[in-house]
Motif scaffolding. Structure first.
Motif, PDB file in Angstrom:
ATOM      1  N   CYS A 160       0.692  -1.148   0.064  1.00  0.00           N
ATOM      2  CA  CYS A 160      -0.070  -0.102  -0.046  1.00  0.00           C
ATOM      3  C   CYS A 160       0.975   1.240  -0.029  1.00  0.00           C
ATOM      4  CB  CYS A 160      -1.015   0.065   1.133  1.00  0.00           C
ATOM      5  SG  CYS A 160      -0.340   0.649   2.894  1.00  0.00           S
ATOM      6  N   CYS A 163       2.937   2.154   3.096  1.00  0.00           N
ATOM      7  CA  CYS A 163       4.238   1.134   3.343  1.00  0.00           C
ATOM      8  C   CYS A 163       5.515   1.270   1.890  1.00  0.00           C
ATOM      9  CB  CYS A 163       3.894  -0.383   3.199  1.00  0.00           C
ATOM     10  SG  CYS A 163       2.811  -0.559   4.632  1.00  0.00           S
ATOM     11  N   CYS A 216      -2.511  -5.206   2.197  1.00  0.00           N
ATOM     12  CA  CYS A 216      -1.300  -4.760   1.921  1.00  0.00           C
ATOM     13  C   CYS A 216      -0.293  -5.914   2.269  1.00  0.00           C
ATOM     14  CB  CYS A 216      -1.245  -3.626   2.782  1.00  0.00           C
ATOM     15  SG  CYS A 216       0.881  -3.228   2.902  1.00  0.00           S
ATOM     16  N   GLU A 219       2.062  -5.633   5.011  1.00  0.00           N
ATOM     17  CA  GLU A 219       1.465  -5.592   6.365  1.00  0.00           C
ATOM     18  C   GLU A 219       1.079  -6.805   6.677  1.00  0.00           C
ATOM     19  OE1 GLU A 219      -0.845  -1.980   7.568  1.00  0.00           O
ATOM     20  OE2 GLU A 219      -0.297  -1.528   5.435  1.00  0.00           O
TER      21      GLU A 219
HETATM   22 ZN   LIG Z   1       0.662  -1.298   3.728  1.00  0.00          ZN
END
Ligand SMILES: [Zn+2]
Length: 245
Positions: A160, A163, A216, A219
């Motif tokens: 995402c 990040c 994501c 993550e």
């Molecule tokens: Zn992310």
């Protein structure tokens, strides 16, 4: 595999995650990439397992040799013994042929016009976003009779914008081409949102309402992430059309 499959009027989309395969660390478990250092036998087994879970014939899956470019190629059959071409988008008018994208943070883009019977899969990382792999895929589809207004689109698990940290000048270069990709990390540094850029490009091409994965990769412990782990496996995203009756 705790991946997912979605069907929309004869178009099918499948997304894997990292579980349910036979690969050992650091590719555990369902690595589908053949060029990341994993045991080839494990990759072959994983590709059969993923295809089986999605209801796809593993012999009818078309893979790409992805190079972060913007070339799209039309395909009617799996490559077989032919060399797998260096492209980042494949397009087909052949029903039942599954097109696959390998990723671990980049954006897998799946497109289908069920009325025209045309599907495409594209690999859009930051370079592909800038180079225009998504417009190239849509253009190749329209040349086979697809109408952007009818195209059903999905993007799969990807890193995402909060990040994906990049140097300031790189963010500026990407934003010069695709302003919607301008982003900032959750820790306040320059970033690029490739997913947002891809969706903006789709809208501009007349492909509206594209669905996007909420995942994501960086993550999620259930997905491979190159930016997080460097040496890791690859997820696959598939698109295919029902044979027309
Ligand atoms: Zn992310």
């Amino acid at each position: 595999m705790i991946g997912q499959r979605e069907s929309v009027s004869g178009a099918h989309f499948g997304f894997t995650d990292r579980w349910g395969g036979v690969s050992a660390a650091p590719y555990e478990e369902l690595n589908l990439g053949g060029a990341v250092g994993d045991d080839p036998g494990s990759v072959r087994t994983n590709r059969e397992l993923a295809a089986g879970a999605l209801g796809v014939d593993p012999a009818r899956v078309v893979w790409m040799n992805q190079v972060h470019g913007a070339d799209a190629v039309v395909v009617d059959e799996p490559w077989g013994d032919r060399p797998v071409p260096e492209v980042d988008a494949v397009v087909t008018a052949r029903q039942g042929l599954a097109l696959a994208v390998l990723t671990a943070d980049c954006v897998p883009v799946l497109l289908a016009d069920p009325v025209a019977g045309v599907a495409a899969a594209a690999h859009a990382g930051r370079p592909g976003l800038v180079a225009g792999v998504v417009p190239a895929a849509v253009r190749a589809m329209t040349e086979l009779g697809a109408d952007p207004a009818r195209i059903v689109a999905r993007t799969g698990p990807a890193v995402c914008g909060r990040c994906y940290e990049v140097p300031e000048d790189m963010r500026a270069d990407v934003a010069a081409v695709e302003p919607t990709a301008y982003a900032e990390t959750s820790w306040g540094t320059p970033a690029v949102d490739v997913v947002a850029g891809v969706h903006a490009q789709l809208e501009r091409l007349g492909v509206s309402g594209a669905g996007r994965s909420p995942v994501c990769t960086r993550e999620s412990d259930d997905h491979f992430s190159y930016r997080r782990d460097r040496t890791t496996g690859r997820l696959a995203s598939y698109v295919w059309l029902d044979p027309r009756t």
